[in-house]
Write a protein that holds these residues in place. Structure first.
Motif, mmCIF file in Angstrom:
data_model
loop_
_atom_site.group_PDB
_atom_site.id
_atom_site.type_symbol
_atom_site.label_atom_id
_atom_site.label_comp_id
_atom_site.label_asym_id
_atom_site.label_seq_id
_atom_site.Cartn_x
_atom_site.Cartn_y
_atom_site.Cartn_z
ATOM 1 N N ILE A 39 0.838 -1.205 0.000
ATOM 2 C CA ILE A 39 0.000 0.000 0.000
ATOM 3 C C ILE A 39 0.875 1.257 0.000
ATOM 4 O O ILE A 39 0.565 2.231 -0.695
ATOM 5 C CB ILE A 39 -0.973 -0.003 1.202
ATOM 6 C CG1 ILE A 39 -2.080 -1.034 0.978
ATOM 7 C CG2 ILE A 39 -1.580 1.379 1.416
ATOM 8 C CD1 ILE A 39 -2.973 -1.246 2.184
ATOM 9 N N LEU A 40 1.959 1.238 0.755
ATOM 10 C CA LEU A 40 2.865 2.395 0.771
ATOM 11 C C LEU A 40 3.401 2.689 -0.635
ATOM 12 O O LEU A 40 3.548 3.851 -1.025
ATOM 13 C CB LEU A 40 4.024 2.157 1.734
ATOM 14 C CG LEU A 40 3.665 2.169 3.216
ATOM 15 C CD1 LEU A 40 4.894 1.805 4.052
ATOM 16 C CD2 LEU A 40 3.122 3.525 3.634
ATOM 17 N N HIS A 41 3.665 1.636 -1.390
ATOM 18 C CA HIS A 41 4.160 1.835 -2.756
ATOM 19 C C HIS A 41 3.052 2.324 -3.687
ATOM 20 O O HIS A 41 3.315 3.076 -4.626
ATOM 21 C CB HIS A 41 4.820 0.555 -3.264
ATOM 22 C CG HIS A 41 6.096 0.283 -2.544
ATOM 23 N ND1 HIS A 41 6.131 -0.476 -1.410
ATOM 24 C CD2 HIS A 41 7.366 0.706 -2.766
ATOM 25 C CE1 HIS A 41 7.377 -0.520 -0.964
ATOM 26 N NE2 HIS A 41 8.143 0.192 -1.769
ATOM 27 N N VAL A 42 1.823 1.905 -3.433
ATOM 28 C CA VAL A 42 0.701 2.437 -4.209
ATOM 29 C C VAL A 42 0.534 3.926 -3.902
ATOM 30 O O VAL A 42 0.288 4.723 -4.806
ATOM 31 C CB VAL A 42 -0.600 1.650 -3.926
ATOM 32 C CG1 VAL A 42 -1.805 2.320 -4.584
ATOM 33 C CG2 VAL A 42 -0.468 0.214 -4.416
ATOM 34 N N VAL A 43 0.691 4.309 -2.634
ATOM 35 C CA VAL A 43 0.631 5.730 -2.270
ATOM 36 C C VAL A 43 1.713 6.509 -3.031
ATOM 37 O O VAL A 43 1.453 7.599 -3.560
ATOM 38 C CB VAL A 43 0.759 5.919 -0.739
ATOM 39 C CG1 VAL A 43 0.969 7.381 -0.385
ATOM 40 C CG2 VAL A 43 -0.471 5.359 -0.034
ATOM 41 N N ALA A 44 2.922 5.952 -3.113
ATOM 42 C CA ALA A 44 3.989 6.601 -3.886
ATOM 43 C C ALA A 44 3.575 6.731 -5.352
ATOM 44 O O ALA A 44 3.813 7.763 -5.990
ATOM 45 C CB ALA A 44 5.290 5.810 -3.768
ATOM 46 N N GLY A 45 2.940 5.682 -5.882
ATOM 47 C CA GLY A 45 2.442 5.744 -7.255
ATOM 48 C C GLY A 45 1.371 6.811 -7.435
ATOM 49 O O GLY A 45 1.336 7.506 -8.459
ATOM 50 N N LEU A 46 0.492 6.953 -6.428
ATOM 51 C CA LEU A 46 -0.549 7.984 -6.499
ATOM 52 C C LEU A 46 0.065 9.389 -6.454
ATOM 53 O O LEU A 46 -0.396 10.294 -7.166
ATOM 54 C CB LEU A 46 -1.553 7.816 -5.359
ATOM 55 C CG LEU A 46 -2.512 6.637 -5.493
ATOM 56 C CD1 LEU A 46 -3.325 6.463 -4.218
ATOM 57 C CD2 LEU A 46 -3.424 6.801 -6.699
#
Length: 193
Positions: A138-145
Motif C-alpha cells: 500500500i505504501l508503494h501504491v501511495v507513492a504511485g498515487l
C-alpha cells in the motif's frame, strides 16, 4: 549504443529511466526477502494453512488491473494529442488507485473480523506476514498515487505532448510494476503461503 552520445536532454532522460529501474530492482529484492521469509515460516507449527484471503483483496486485484489499463489509455490519448481523454483517463486511474487502497483496508477489516490481528494474543505469524506485506505494498501504491498527481498537475500545465512525455512514461512504468507486484503477492499468499 554509446551512453555518452546524444544531447543533454537525451542523457538526462536515460539517466531518469535508469534510476527508476534501479529503484524497481531494489523493490523487487525487498519483496523477494519478504516472500522468502514466508516460505521459510510456513513450515512452522503455528502457520495457518486453511486461511482464505479476504474477498476485498481479490476485488483490489481487479481495481489495480483496470487502473493500469486506464493509464495505458491515457498515454495513448496523449500520443494522439487528445488532451481531454488523457485528462479523463488520468483522473480515472487516480480514483481506481484510491479505490484499491480502500479495498485493501476493507481486506484488513475482514481479517480483523475473523479474529486475527497484527500483534497481540490473537495474532499469529501467518496474519502478521499478510498484514505487513499488504501494508508495505500500500505504501508503494501511495507513492504511485503521488507520482500520478505530479503527472496530472504537469498535464494541466501542458508540459506533456505526443513527443515529450517522459514523466508520464516513468509514472506509468512504476504504476504497472506496482500492479504486477500486487497480482504476484496475491497469488503467492493465496496459493503458495
Amino acid at each position: 549504443m554509446d551512453l555518452t552520445e546524444g544531447t543533454i536532454e537525451e542523457k538526462n532522460d536515460r539517466a531518469k529511466r535508469m534510476m527508476l529501474w534501479f529503484g524497481i530492482g531494489s523493490l523487487i529484492m525487498s519483496f523477494a526477502g519478504l516472500t522468502s521469509a514466508v516460505l521459510v515460516s510456513r513450515k512452522r507449527d503455528d502457520w495457518l494453512h486453511d486461511f482464505t484471503m479476504p474477498k476485498a483483496f481479490l476485488i483490489s486485484c481487479g481495481l489495480i488491473v483496470v487502473s493500469s489499463l486506464t493509464f495505458i489509455m491515457a498515454k495513448r490519448a496523449l500520443k494522439n494529442s487528445n488532451r481531454s481523454l488523457t485528462t479523463i483517463m488520468l483522473l480515472v486511474t487516480f480514483i481506481l488507485g484510491v479505490a484499491f487502497i480502500y479495498s485493501q483496508i476493507e481486506g484488513f477489516k475482514e481479517i480483523k473480523n475473523s479474529g486475527y490481528y497484527l500483534t497481540g494474543d490473537s495474532s499469529n505469524v501467518t496474519m502478521s506476514f499478510i498484514y505487513v506485506i499488504a501494508a508495505v505494498h500500500i505504501l508503494h501504491v501511495v507513492a504511485g498515487l503521488l507520482s500520478l498527481l505530479v503527472v496530472i498537475y504537469n498535464h494541466f500545465k501542458q508540459k506533456y505532448s505526443a513527443t515529450k512525455m517522459l514523466g508520464m512514461e516513468l509514472s506509468a512504468t512504476f504504476w504497472h510494476f506496482v500492479d504486477i507486484l500486487w497480482l504476484f503477492l496475491f497469488l503467492f499468499l493465496t496459493y503458495l503461503a
